[in-house]
Motif scaffolding. Sequence first.
Motif, PDB file in Angstrom:
ATOM      1  N   TYR A 280     -31.697  48.977  36.849  1.00  0.00           N
ATOM      2  CA  TYR A 280     -33.002  48.526  36.684  1.00  0.00           C
ATOM      3  C   TYR A 280     -33.769  49.197  35.461  1.00  0.00           C
ATOM      4  CZ  TYR A 280     -33.317  46.053  41.036  1.00  0.00           C
ATOM      5  OH  TYR A 280     -33.078  44.823  42.021  1.00  0.00           O
TER       6      TYR A 280
ATOM      7  N   ARG B 280     -26.054  43.990  39.835  1.00  0.00           N
ATOM      8  CA  ARG B 280     -26.776  44.464  40.807  1.00  0.00           C
ATOM      9  C   ARG B 280     -26.139  44.204  41.990  1.00  0.00           C
ATOM     10  NH1 ARG B 280     -30.861  43.254  37.330  1.00  0.00           N
ATOM     11  NH2 ARG B 280     -31.731  41.532  38.377  1.00  0.00           N
ATOM     12  N   GLN B 281     -25.722  42.825  42.208  1.00  0.00           N
ATOM     13  CA  GLN B 281     -25.382  42.441  43.373  1.00  0.00           C
ATOM     14  C   GLN B 281     -23.915  42.700  43.848  1.00  0.00           C
ATOM     15  OE1 GLN B 281     -26.689  40.201  45.602  1.00  0.00           O
ATOM     16  NE2 GLN B 281     -28.589  40.012  44.324  1.00  0.00           N
TER      17      GLN B 281
ATOM     18  N   TYR C 202     -28.443  37.363  33.281  1.00  0.00           N
ATOM     19  CA  TYR C 202     -27.467  36.892  34.238  1.00  0.00           C
ATOM     20  C   TYR C 202     -26.479  37.788  34.455  1.00  0.00           C
ATOM     21  CZ  TYR C 202     -24.712  33.419  36.561  1.00  0.00           C
ATOM     22  OH  TYR C 202     -23.919  32.496  37.488  1.00  0.00           O
TER      23      TYR C 202
ATOM     24  N   LYS D  13     -28.166  40.670  36.520  1.00  0.00           N
ATOM     25  CA  LYS D  13     -28.389  40.424  38.109  1.00  0.00           C
ATOM     26  C   LYS D  13     -26.927  40.288  38.862  1.00  0.00           C
ATOM     27  CE  LYS D  13     -29.872  36.536  41.168  1.00  0.00           C
ATOM     28  NZ  LYS D  13     -30.375  35.214  40.976  1.00  0.00           N
TER      29      LYS D  13
END
Length: 267
Positions: A150, A125-126, A119, A122
């Motif tokens: 990544y 990365r956003q 969570y 992600k």
Amino acid sequence: MQLYHHPLDLDSQRVRLALEEEGVDYTSHHVNPITGKNLDSSFFKVNRHGRVPVFQNGSHIIYNTIDIIQYIERIAVVSSGAESISASNREVIEWMQKIQDWEPKFFTLSHIPDKYRFYVSKFIRQVVIARMSESPELAGDYHRKLREAYETEEKLKEADVLRRSKEHLVRILDEVERQLCETPFLAGQDFTMADVMLIPVLARLKLLDLENEYINGRPNIAEYWLLVQQRPSYKRVIGKYFNGWRKHKTLLKTWFLVRIRSLLKRY
């Protein structure tokens, strides 16, 4: 003097312990990597790697943890009015480097439940993508951070990466255990910057509920750990955030911010 740091960050703890032990005043700026504050363009322009801690004295900016600590030592000696600057001796520096060579990232992440780790990964990365859009002049550096995120997830799938990290930690702790059989502190009879480097490692193991596996089974380290937790510097830098309910408050507050921003898509 300005310090950009976060209480959860291991290297930030080391620098703050050094500042407290040497009695050096500074202005504190919290930069939480978990909520992506290290990716804000204002901070990213100071450190294109987006990492804490960052120490700034006027126009002089230092990123490397050991370099910051040695700089703090020099400031403390000059401020005391000593005629000559005495830095950490060779044994202390060797211990500092030996401890710094262990990378805690993969070890720490491997002990966090997958659902929380995925969570946050992600979310980060956003945040990177959003900042890349806001500051196109920094797009290359933001793209590198995205690639690192990544790559971290891929490496966490490799058993060898996690095994090597654990083995490296065990080797250091075993060597520390042998040394503490001879001396009360890591580099001799007195508390030094070598201890400043080690204490956050033990605090990280406590935070991950791994004391029984890595600390309590080593009697000299266990005794040492009880001793250093009584130091005022430890109580102000680490104990303040990780003892009792404060430990849960610190973690829950960070998790709450990530959840809210994700739900609102406020990256």
